[in-house]
Design an enzyme around this catalytic site. Structure first.
Site, PDB file in Angstrom:
ATOM      1  N   CYS A  27      -4.833   5.526  -9.571  1.00  0.00           N
ATOM      2  CA  CYS A  27      -5.883   5.721  -8.582  1.00  0.00           C
ATOM      3  C   CYS A  27      -5.517   4.950  -7.323  1.00  0.00           C
ATOM      4  O   CYS A  27      -4.643   4.088  -7.344  1.00  0.00           O
ATOM      5  CB  CYS A  27      -7.227   5.245  -9.126  1.00  0.00           C
ATOM      6  SG  CYS A  27      -7.828   6.232 -10.505  1.00  0.00           S
ATOM      7  N   GLY A  53      -4.415  10.069  -6.774  1.00  0.00           N
ATOM      8  CA  GLY A  53      -5.546  10.597  -7.521  1.00  0.00           C
ATOM      9  C   GLY A  53      -6.119  11.809  -6.836  1.00  0.00           C
ATOM     10  O   GLY A  53      -6.509  11.726  -5.671  1.00  0.00           O
ATOM     11  N   ASN A 128      -8.443   0.208  -9.568  1.00  0.00           N
ATOM     12  CA  ASN A 128      -7.207   0.882  -9.985  1.00  0.00           C
ATOM     13  C   ASN A 128      -6.606   0.063 -11.118  1.00  0.00           C
ATOM     14  O   ASN A 128      -6.300  -1.105 -10.932  1.00  0.00           O
ATOM     15  CB  ASN A 128      -6.225   0.969  -8.804  1.00  0.00           C
ATOM     16  CG  ASN A 128      -4.811   1.354  -9.224  1.00  0.00           C
ATOM     17  OD1 ASN A 128      -3.857   0.906  -8.612  1.00  0.00           O
ATOM     18  ND2 ASN A 128      -4.676   2.180 -10.240  1.00  0.00           N
ATOM     19  N   GLY A 129      -6.476   0.656 -12.283  1.00  0.00           N
ATOM     20  CA  GLY A 129      -5.868  -0.055 -13.393  1.00  0.00           C
ATOM     21  C   GLY A 129      -6.584   0.176 -14.697  1.00  0.00           C
ATOM     22  O   GLY A 129      -7.255   1.193 -14.885  1.00  0.00           O
ATOM     23  N   TYR A 268       8.081   6.201  -9.628  1.00  0.00           N
ATOM     24  CA  TYR A 268       7.338   7.446  -9.469  1.00  0.00           C
ATOM     25  C   TYR A 268       6.088   7.363  -8.605  1.00  0.00           C
ATOM     26  O   TYR A 268       5.858   8.224  -7.767  1.00  0.00           O
ATOM     27  CB  TYR A 268       6.950   7.967 -10.861  1.00  0.00           C
ATOM     28  CG  TYR A 268       6.131   9.233 -10.839  1.00  0.00           C
ATOM     29  CD1 TYR A 268       6.695  10.435 -10.406  1.00  0.00           C
ATOM     30  CD2 TYR A 268       4.798   9.227 -11.234  1.00  0.00           C
ATOM     31  CE1 TYR A 268       5.941  11.608 -10.385  1.00  0.00           C
ATOM     32  CE2 TYR A 268       4.044  10.401 -11.220  1.00  0.00           C
ATOM     33  CZ  TYR A 268       4.622  11.583 -10.790  1.00  0.00           C
ATOM     34  OH  TYR A 268       3.884  12.733 -10.767  1.00  0.00           O
ATOM     35  N   SER A 309       9.623  14.241  -6.651  1.00  0.00           N
ATOM     36  CA  SER A 309       9.932  12.839  -6.932  1.00  0.00           C
ATOM     37  C   SER A 309      11.397  12.590  -7.243  1.00  0.00           C
ATOM     38  O   SER A 309      11.864  11.457  -7.165  1.00  0.00           O
ATOM     39  CB  SER A 309       9.063  12.340  -8.084  1.00  0.00           C
ATOM     40  OG  SER A 309       9.192  13.190  -9.214  1.00  0.00           O
ATOM     41  N   ASP A 371      15.882  14.096 -12.052  1.00  0.00           N
ATOM     42  CA  ASP A 371      14.440  13.870 -11.987  1.00  0.00           C
ATOM     43  C   ASP A 371      14.178  12.376 -12.090  1.00  0.00           C
ATOM     44  O   ASP A 371      15.053  11.597 -12.488  1.00  0.00           O
ATOM     45  CB  ASP A 371      13.723  14.615 -13.114  1.00  0.00           C
ATOM     46  CG  ASP A 371      12.273  14.931 -12.774  1.00  0.00           C
ATOM     47  OD1 ASP A 371      11.786  14.438 -11.746  1.00  0.00           O
ATOM     48  OD2 ASP A 371      11.630  15.649 -13.551  1.00  0.00           O
TER      49      ASP A 371
END
Length: 497
Positions: A27, A53, A128-129, A268, A309, A371
């Site tokens: 998030c 998010g 966030n977490g 990422y 990514s 990737d």
């Protein structure tokens, strides 16, 4: 957002898309103090953090007389564009949150910021977490008569603040976060202050910026860039910062804090143009590709990234080897997660909704796909088949991170260990399952090299890298209790924060 506040894997409500081979984003949080159009700037900041998010968003503000709040399902651009958000959410203080549910139903009551009227005044909180002892604390609070309005572990902190018996608000807040464990970045707002806090290892990111005379808190520097603010510094591990009309003050919530940020921000999560822990995310990812080429070379004709990514690492791999870099896979950016997949045949074609092969760059060539990581291997296999169908002579696959062998418990949506391909199969078996001519992963040592470290310190690792090493920096109290069967009393309630 938090994995702990999602249904347990054995719950009927647990849903992880079996066609998805990417770890879900976390998030994003943003807050600003001292600007008349604070909510508008918050909306812009959340736009920059949209990658963290995409299922829900919310903004709260205070205008000197009362609090305002809007929470919506969907993207920031779908809910906070058009009319100036500050007209609906006036005030000089504002906080916002982007949410990505890890599983289960997305419902409005779980969308943040959460707001409560405490006896010392209104308080909005975003997170966030993941609090790794949220179940345990919540169970204790419910037994004492607490009434929860959401199914988010974030609300646990609000209850702990409300039940504190004495002290100023900041003392109550510090006392509350000292009772929770895990990886978290909190951002909160009262009528006269903006506050932020990181866990004692600094696992989840939180940074301080400035725009004119106003201070800002955000998950990434790209949010500062969006509004023309200047990055000042990171909130330190175990630190609480309070921003009000007098400026900014710092409190030490955990005196023995040891910085150990999550290394997956570099692999990422973070946007490539962000600066994390003083390092360019883009440059680190390119270095991962350079080292990957050194550790797992391949005799191929073209290097192709799995977008988006995998692009920096693939570019680094190409630069290291001299093999041409080409966009052999074109990503469709206009496909949402809600596309209906009514039959198995349609589901099997789902990868083509997001990715299309660029046949002219593939046909008759030995292709190396790069990737950022491999989770389940499902999407990776479908991409390999797509490349073969486009006429590739050979297909090789490289992961710019080490094998993911352990689930996360700090706010990342990741399947259980039995669903992680690298946790259950050796390299030969994975090569066969992905249907590739060769497969390679970056080593843990190589990952640390890309981060600018000479080695990983075994006694005191510089980063939180448990997904690769199994070395969790904090106690996993709720997980261990559930594993022992001690208490699953509240698991049916829990959804997503």
């Amino acid at each position: 957002m938090t994995e702990a506040s999602s249904p347990h894997p054995d719950s009927d409500d647990f849903m992880f898309d079996p066609n998805e081979d990417k770890i879900r984003e976390e998030c994003g949080v943003f807050g600003i103090f001292g600007m008349d159009n604070a909510a508008s700037l918050t909306a812009l900041g959340l736009h920059a953090l949209q990658h963290r998010g995409q299922e829900a968003c919310g903004i709260a503000s205070f205008d000197g007389a009362k609090f305002h709040s809007e929470r919506h399902l969907g993207l920031v651009g779908d809910n906070f564009t058009g009319a100036d958000p500050s007209e609906r959410l006036p005030g000089h203080i504002s906080i916002g949150h982007n949410r990505y549910s890890t599983a289960g139903q997305t419902v409005l009551r779980n969308v943040q910021p959460l707001f409560s009227e405490l006896h010392m005044g209104g308080f909005a909180l975003a997170h966030n977490g993941h609090i790794t002892n949220a179940y345990t604390i919540r169970e204790q609070l419910v037994e004492k008569g607490a009434l929860f309005q959401s199914t988010s572990d974030t609300e646990v902190v609000i209850h702990l603040i409300a039940r504190a018996k004495k002290g100023e608000f900041i003392d109550r807040f510090v006392n509350a976060i000292r009772q929770v464990d895990g990886g978290y970045a909190f951002i909160g707002m009262t009528k006269d202050m903006l506050l932020g806090a990181r866990d004692r290892f600094g696992i989840r990111p939180l940074l301080i910026g400035r725009l004119g005379d106003s201070y800002i808190l955000a998950s990434e520097t790209c949010a500062f860039d969006m509004i023309g603010a200047t990055f000042i510094r990171e909130v330190e591990a175990g630190e609480v910062v309070v921003i009000n009309a007098d400026g900014i003050r710092s409190f030490t919530a955990f005196p023995n804090a040891k910085s150990r940020p999550c290394i997956f921000e570099f692999v990422y999560f973070a946007r490539p143009d962000s600066i994390v822990s003083g390092k360019s995310v883009y440059e680190v990812r390119k270095r991962m590709g350079h080292r990957l080429a050194q550790e797992t070379p391949a005799d191929v004709d073209v290097i192709i990234p799995v977008p988006d990514s995998g692009v920096p690492a693939a570019l680094g791999f190409a630069q290291e080897t001299g093999v041409p870099f080409e966009l052999g896979i074109i990503r469709n950016h206009y496909v949402g997660r809600t596309f209906i997949q009514p039959t198995q045949q349609i589901r099997d074609m789902g990868v083509r909704l997001k990715h299309s092969a660029n046949r002219s760059m593939i046909e008759g060539k030995r292709v190396l796909l790069v990737d950022d990581s491999i989770v389940r291997g499902t999407t990776s296999t479908k991409i390999v088949r797509m490349i073969k169908a486009a006429g590739a002579k050979e297909v090789h696959f490289r992961s710019a991170s080490p094998p993911i062998k352990h689930p996360d418990h700090y706010g990342i949506d990741m399947p259980s260990k039995d669903k992680l391909i690298a946790a259950n199969y050796d390299l030969k078996a994975m090569t066969e399952m992905l249907e590739v001519d060769s497969l390679g992963f970056l080593s843990v040592e190589g990952l640390y090299w890309a981060m600018g470290e000479t080695e990983r310190l075994a006694d005191e690792p510089q980063f939180t890298d448990h997904c690769f090493t199994g070395d969790y920096p904090t106690p996993l109290i709720d997980r261990d209790r559930d594993a022992s069967g001690v208490s699953k009393q509240l698991s049916f309630l829990v959804e997503v924060a």
